[in-house]
Every structure is written in structure tokens, then in C-alpha cells.
Motif scaffolding. Structure first.
Motif, PDB file in Angstrom:
ATOM      1  N   ASP A 107       0.835  -1.205   0.000  1.00 42.12           N
ATOM      2  CA  ASP A 107       0.000   0.000   0.000  1.00 42.12           C
ATOM      3  C   ASP A 107       0.868   1.252   0.000  1.00 42.12           C
ATOM      4  OD1 ASP A 107      -2.296   1.479  -0.063  1.00 42.12           O
ATOM      5  OD2 ASP A 107      -2.680   1.377   2.091  1.00 42.12           O
ATOM      6  N   LEU A 108       1.885   1.246  -0.882  1.00 45.10           N
ATOM      7  CA  LEU A 108       2.816   2.372  -0.963  1.00 45.10           C
ATOM      8  C   LEU A 108       2.190   3.527  -1.732  1.00 45.10           C
ATOM      9  CD1 LEU A 108       6.033   0.336  -1.873  1.00 45.10           C
ATOM     10  CD2 LEU A 108       5.331   1.146   0.393  1.00 45.10           C
ATOM     11  N   ALA A 109       2.241   4.719  -1.166  1.00 44.27           N
ATOM     12  CA  ALA A 109       1.649   5.883  -1.823  1.00 44.27           C
ATOM     13  C   ALA A 109       2.309   6.171  -3.160  1.00 44.27           C
ATOM     14  CB  ALA A 109       1.761   7.097  -0.901  1.00 44.27           C
ATOM     15  N   SER A 110       3.598   5.829  -3.290  1.00 43.54           N
ATOM     16  CA  SER A 110       4.319   6.099  -4.533  1.00 43.54           C
ATOM     17  C   SER A 110       3.870   5.187  -5.670  1.00 43.54           C
ATOM     18  CB  SER A 110       5.826   5.929  -4.314  1.00 43.54           C
ATOM     19  OG  SER A 110       6.125   4.627  -3.842  1.00 43.54           O
ATOM     20  N   PHE A 111       3.114   4.119  -5.343  1.00 43.48           N
ATOM     21  CA  PHE A 111       2.621   3.210  -6.375  1.00 43.48           C
ATOM     22  C   PHE A 111       1.099   3.255  -6.449  1.00 43.48           C
ATOM     23  CE2 PHE A 111       6.878   1.654  -6.203  1.00 43.48           C
ATOM     24  CZ  PHE A 111       7.104   1.098  -7.455  1.00 43.48           C
ATOM     25  N   ASN A 112       0.540   4.429  -6.275  1.00 42.22           N
ATOM     26  CA  ASN A 112      -0.905   4.608  -6.353  1.00 42.22           C
ATOM     27  C   ASN A 112      -1.425   4.161  -7.718  1.00 42.22           C
ATOM     28  OD1 ASN A 112      -3.527   5.351  -5.984  1.00 42.22           O
ATOM     29  ND2 ASN A 112      -3.154   7.552  -5.965  1.00 42.22           N
ATOM     30  N   GLY A 113      -2.231   3.092  -7.723  1.00 42.35           N
ATOM     31  CA  GLY A 113      -2.784   2.596  -8.982  1.00 42.35           C
ATOM     32  C   GLY A 113      -1.853   1.727  -9.783  1.00 42.35           C
ATOM     33  N   LEU A 114      -0.656   1.455  -9.263  1.00 41.21           N
ATOM     34  CA  LEU A 114       0.328   0.640  -9.980  1.00 41.21           C
ATOM     35  C   LEU A 114       0.727  -0.568  -9.119  1.00 41.21           C
ATOM     36  CD1 LEU A 114       2.668   3.463 -11.337  1.00 41.21           C
ATOM     37  CD2 LEU A 114       0.754   2.360 -12.525  1.00 41.21           C
ATOM     38  N   ILE A 115       1.149  -1.627  -9.788  1.00 41.88           N
ATOM     39  CA  ILE A 115       1.599  -2.821  -9.079  1.00 41.88           C
ATOM     40  C   ILE A 115       2.900  -2.517  -8.356  1.00 41.88           C
ATOM     41  CG2 ILE A 115       2.364  -5.213  -9.322  1.00 41.88           C
ATOM     42  CD1 ILE A 115       0.571  -5.474 -11.738  1.00 41.88           C
ATOM     43  N   GLU A 116       2.966  -2.885  -7.088  1.00 47.80           N
ATOM     44  CA  GLU A 116       4.137  -2.601  -6.267  1.00 47.80           C
ATOM     45  C   GLU A 116       5.242  -3.631  -6.487  1.00 47.80           C
ATOM     46  OE1 GLU A 116       1.730  -0.584  -2.527  1.00 47.80           O
ATOM     47  OE2 GLU A 116       2.137  -2.733  -2.510  1.00 47.80           O
ATOM     48  N   PRO A 117       6.503  -3.291  -6.175  1.00 47.16           N
ATOM     49  CA  PRO A 117       7.610  -4.253  -6.308  1.00 47.16           C
ATOM     50  C   PRO A 117       7.624  -5.237  -5.140  1.00 47.16           C
ATOM     51  CG  PRO A 117       8.438  -2.135  -5.550  1.00 47.16           C
ATOM     52  CD  PRO A 117       6.979  -1.942  -5.815  1.00 47.16           C
ATOM     53  N   GLN A 118       7.300  -6.494  -5.425  1.00 45.31           N
ATOM     54  CA  GLN A 118       7.295  -7.542  -4.410  1.00 45.31           C
ATOM     55  C   GLN A 118       8.027  -8.771  -4.945  1.00 45.31           C
ATOM     56  OE1 GLN A 118       6.186  -6.655  -1.585  1.00 45.31           O
ATOM     57  NE2 GLN A 118       4.644  -5.087  -1.951  1.00 45.31           N
ATOM     58  N   MET A 119       8.669  -9.524  -4.056  1.00 49.37           N
ATOM     59  CA  MET A 119       9.307 -10.782  -4.418  1.00 49.37           C
ATOM     60  C   MET A 119       9.011 -11.812  -3.329  1.00 49.37           C
ATOM     61  SD  MET A 119      12.982 -10.115  -6.261  1.00 49.37           S
ATOM     62  CE  MET A 119      13.754  -9.434  -4.793  1.00 49.37           C
ATOM     63  N   PHE A 120       8.864 -13.074  -3.723  1.00 47.74           N
ATOM     64  CA  PHE A 120       8.620 -14.141  -2.761  1.00 47.74           C
ATOM     65  C   PHE A 120       9.057 -15.473  -3.366  1.00 47.74           C
ATOM     66  CE2 PHE A 120       4.886 -13.649  -5.389  1.00 47.74           C
ATOM     67  CZ  PHE A 120       4.466 -14.939  -5.663  1.00 47.74           C
ATOM     68  N   PRO A 187      16.504 -18.396 -13.737  1.00 49.66           N
ATOM     69  CA  PRO A 187      16.255 -19.645 -13.021  1.00 49.66           C
ATOM     70  C   PRO A 187      16.914 -20.840 -13.693  1.00 49.66           C
ATOM     71  CG  PRO A 187      14.302 -18.958 -14.234  1.00 49.66           C
ATOM     72  CD  PRO A 187      15.292 -17.844 -14.360  1.00 49.66           C
ATOM     73  N   THR A 188      17.277 -21.819 -12.876  1.00 47.46           N
ATOM     74  CA  THR A 188      17.910 -23.044 -13.384  1.00 47.46           C
ATOM     75  C   THR A 188      17.194 -24.286 -12.869  1.00 47.46           C
ATOM     76  OG1 THR A 188      19.471 -23.044 -11.529  1.00 47.46           O
ATOM     77  CG2 THR A 188      20.172 -21.972 -13.577  1.00 47.46           C
ATOM     78  N   GLY A 189      16.194 -24.123 -12.045  1.00 53.86           N
ATOM     79  CA  GLY A 189      15.491 -25.254 -11.475  1.00 53.86           C
ATOM     80  C   GLY A 189      14.052 -24.911 -11.168  1.00 53.86           C
ATOM     81  N   PRO A 190      13.343 -25.802 -10.493  1.00 52.18           N
ATOM     82  CA  PRO A 190      11.909 -25.614 -10.264  1.00 52.18           C
ATOM     83  C   PRO A 190      11.550 -24.632  -9.154  1.00 52.18           C
ATOM     84  CG  PRO A 190      12.632 -27.662  -9.269  1.00 52.18           C
ATOM     85  CD  PRO A 190      13.817 -27.111 -10.009  1.00 52.18           C
ATOM     86  N   LYS A 191      12.538 -24.176  -8.362  1.00 52.41           N
ATOM     87  CA  LYS A 191      12.228 -23.276  -7.259  1.00 52.41           C
ATOM     88  C   LYS A 191      13.087 -22.021  -7.330  1.00 52.41           C
ATOM     89  CE  LYS A 191      10.742 -26.908  -4.062  1.00 52.41           C
ATOM     90  NZ  LYS A 191      10.930 -27.526  -2.731  1.00 52.41           N
ATOM     91  N   GLY A 192      12.526 -20.944  -6.822  1.00 54.47           N
ATOM     92  CA  GLY A 192      13.241 -19.667  -6.818  1.00 54.47           C
ATOM     93  C   GLY A 192      12.315 -18.563  -6.371  1.00 54.47           C
ATOM     94  N   GLN A 193      12.588 -17.363  -6.813  1.00 57.17           N
ATOM     95  CA  GLN A 193      11.770 -16.212  -6.428  1.00 57.17           C
ATOM     96  C   GLN A 193      10.941 -15.714  -7.600  1.00 57.17           C
ATOM     97  OE1 GLN A 193      14.478 -13.253  -4.702  1.00 57.17           O
ATOM     98  NE2 GLN A 193      13.566 -13.683  -2.703  1.00 57.17           N
ATOM     99  N   LEU A 194       9.704 -15.365  -7.315  1.00 59.00           N
ATOM    100  CA  LEU A 194       8.850 -14.680  -8.276  1.00 59.00           C
ATOM    101  C   LEU A 194       8.795 -13.200  -7.914  1.00 59.00           C
ATOM    102  CD1 LEU A 194       5.805 -17.121  -8.634  1.00 59.00           C
ATOM    103  CD2 LEU A 194       7.588 -16.661 -10.329  1.00 59.00           C
TER     104      LEU A 194
END
Length: 313
Positions: A107-120, A187-194
Motif C-alpha cells: 500500500d505504498l503511496a508512490s505506487f498509487n494505482g500501480l503494481i508494487e515491487p514484491q518478491m517471494f 532460473p535453473t530449477g523448479p524453485k526460486g523467487q517470483l
């Protein structure tokens, strides 16, 4: 009873905050907390939750670093939202739940209406299934239609919900349509970050259907869900009264509702109300009673609302 999307979202946010605080910070525990939070709203809203089980499918992957033929879960829960006010409208999304132990600022004000930078962290095969939406093949116990994903009009038929801690130490989650996520790095395998496609518009449209590509918080997710801004259309009634059914989603949903009602102890008035509206969609193949978790929500919105991720009205 008449409520708006904001009322529903605030009620869910409060219920989830309560349920998530009572359990450990783990993926399964938080997913169950989310489902209990939805179920807790059933006395106030037209909502029913049904327990299924994990259901896997086979599919051909689209990425060279993945095994050619993969097998993974179709989803953790099938969300179905419908409204009968002003004509029947039904949408659905197959959501995969993940947990991130990183601290996320949303809920960053700098990304109002835009997708925020997230990784998981995630399984790339699961992401490939829900984002590339290939033809799927059955396992011995689960046989959804092969074009369930590939025939969807809106890509948010496949989606992710990521549980995380906030800077205040509370648990929350953000939502992203699977097609708005990409592997981070090489990526080189089945797991990593999106990672999210940050900077892209939060709200978009496909074939005239509004879609929330990303929801920064559980509040915005619940608001968008209730507003029928999440998922692909299953049945849509046009302003002129013309009704359009979208197979195979409509036929499969009919069989899912029938199976869950058959095994549920409750009277299932919400699911039965929707099932009655699907009697004319025809019968699909003879699928068995093996289906994923299901949440059915009836919205009282008669028209699509003006959508804003930052609207606190």
C-alpha cells in the motif's frame, strides 16, 4: 440486507487479523486462518465455505529449465463470486497460497494505482501452470476439463495470495494474478523467487471485463473480490439482457457445486442458489466428487463499481 464492497472488505480484514494472530506464522496455518475469516462472515454476508482436498494435474511446461511434463496442485482454493442483481454475473479464480518470511511494505503511496515491487519464494511449475495456462491432464482421482485454464477469457483465472508480516508485525497478504508474476533472475530449477510486474496498472480490462491484477492488502483483495473484479467470467449477463455462458468453466463449476452440496452437512442456500442458475449450461463429462476447497460468495453489487485501490470512502 444490502452492503457495499467496502463494508465486506472491512469485515474480512478484521476477521483475518483476529484469526491470523491466533496461529503460527506458517503457510498452511495462515491459509486456514484466511478461510476461517471468510467463514466467520457467513452470518452477515451470503457466503459459504466448503472443504475439499489438494488436487493435482499433469501439464506440459512452457519454460526450458522446467521438466517437460510436470505434476502439481491446480489450486489451494477456488473462489467463486456471483451477483444476481441486474442479471447474473459469475466469476472464478483458482488461487495458490504462498508464505513469504521477508518483510513486505505494501500500500505504498508512490505506487498509487500501480503494481508494487514484491518478491517471494515459489515453485516455478505452479506458477507456470497458472500463468501459461496450458492444457491440463487428469490424475487418477481428479479430472477437471483439459481446457479449464486455456479457455479462460481473463488470465486471473490463476492467481496467488502471499501471506507476510508487515512492518508493524501483523500478518497480511497481497494478491497477484499469476500472469503478473515472473521469475527473478535466471532460473535453473523448479524453485526460486517470483517478482511482480511492478509499475504496471493495478486495474486492467480484457474483452470488456474489468480485472484487478494486484491487490496490495487483504482489504483491497476482499473489496475487489466482492466487486467481481477478480477472476475470469463464468456467466455474464449483458446490459441488454443477453446471457453468455463460458464453457468449460460453467459446466465444471456446476459439477463442483453439486459435489460439495452433496457432501456438505449444511443446507447450502448460497451454493444452491447459484447452482439453480447454472442448470441450463449443460452437463460436462462424468467427473467424480474430487474437488478443491471452495468459497462461494454472493455479492449484492448490481453494477460494476468505480474501482480504486486507494479509495477509502
Amino acid at each position: 440486507m444490502h452492503v457495499n464492497a467496502r463494508q465486506f472488505a472491512l469485515s474480512f480484514q478484521s476477521a483475518f487479523a483476529r484469526e491470523s494472530s491466533l496461529v503460527q506464522f506458517g503457510e498452511i496455518a495462515q491459509f486456514r486462518a484466511m478461510m476461517r475469516a471468510f467463514a466467520a462472515l457467513s452470518p452477515q454476508f451470503y457466503l459459504e465455505e466448503y472443504h475439499g482436498s489438494k488436487r493435482q494435474v499433469y501439464f506440459n511446461t512452457s519454460q526450458p529449465w522446467l521438466r517437460a511434463l510436470a505434476r502439481c496442485e491446480l489450486c489451494d482454493v477456488l473462489f467463486v463470486v456471483f451477483s444476481k442483481d441486474g442479471g447474473l454475473r459469475v466469476k472464478m479464480t483458482l488461487l495458490q497460497a504462498k508464505l513469504s518470511r521477508s518483510l513486505h511494505c505494501t500500500d505504498l503511496a508512490s505506487f498509487n494505482g500501480l503494481i508494487e515491487p514484491q518478491m517471494f519464494k515459489a515453485n516455478f511449475e505452479q506458477w507456470d501452470l497458472l500463468s501459461a495456462r496450458p492444457t491440463i491432464s487428469p490424475t487418477t482421482v481428479f479430472s477437471p476439463p483439459p481446457d479449464l485454464l486455456s479457455s479462460a477469457v481473463v488470465p486471473s483465472v490463476g492467481s496467488f495470495g502471499i501471506f507476510h508480516r508487515t512492518a508493524a508485525g501483523k500478518v497480511d497478504f497481497f494478491y497477484a494474478s499469476a500472469d503478473c508474476l515472473s521469475p527473478n533472475g535466471t532460473p535453473t530449477g523448479p524453485k526460486g523467487q517470483l517478482r511482480t510486474h511492478h509499475g504496471f496498472p493495478v486495474r486492467r480490462s480484457f474483452a470488456g471485463f474489468g480485472d484487478a491484477a494486484y491487490c496490495a492488502t487483504s482489504l483491497f483483495f476482499a473489496q475487489s473480490l466482492y466487486s467481481l473484479e477478480i477472476g475470469t467470467p463464468v456467466v455474464i449477463t449483458q446490459p441488454n439482457g443477453t446471457r453468455s455462458d463460458f464453457p468449460p468453466m460453467a459446466k465444471w463449476l456446476k459439477s463442483v457445486l453439486t459435489a460439495h452440496i452433496r457432501t456438505a452437512d449444511a443446507d447450502s442456500p448460497v451454493a444452491r442458489s447459484l447452482l439453480a442458475e447454472l442448470q441450463d449450461v449443460g452437463e460436462g463429462p462424468d467427473w467424480n466428487d474430487a474437488f478443491p476447497n471452495l468459497l462461494v460468495l454472493r455479492s449484492e453489487l448490481s453494477v460494476d463499481p468505480d474501482f480504486s485501490e486507494r479509495d477509502d470512502s
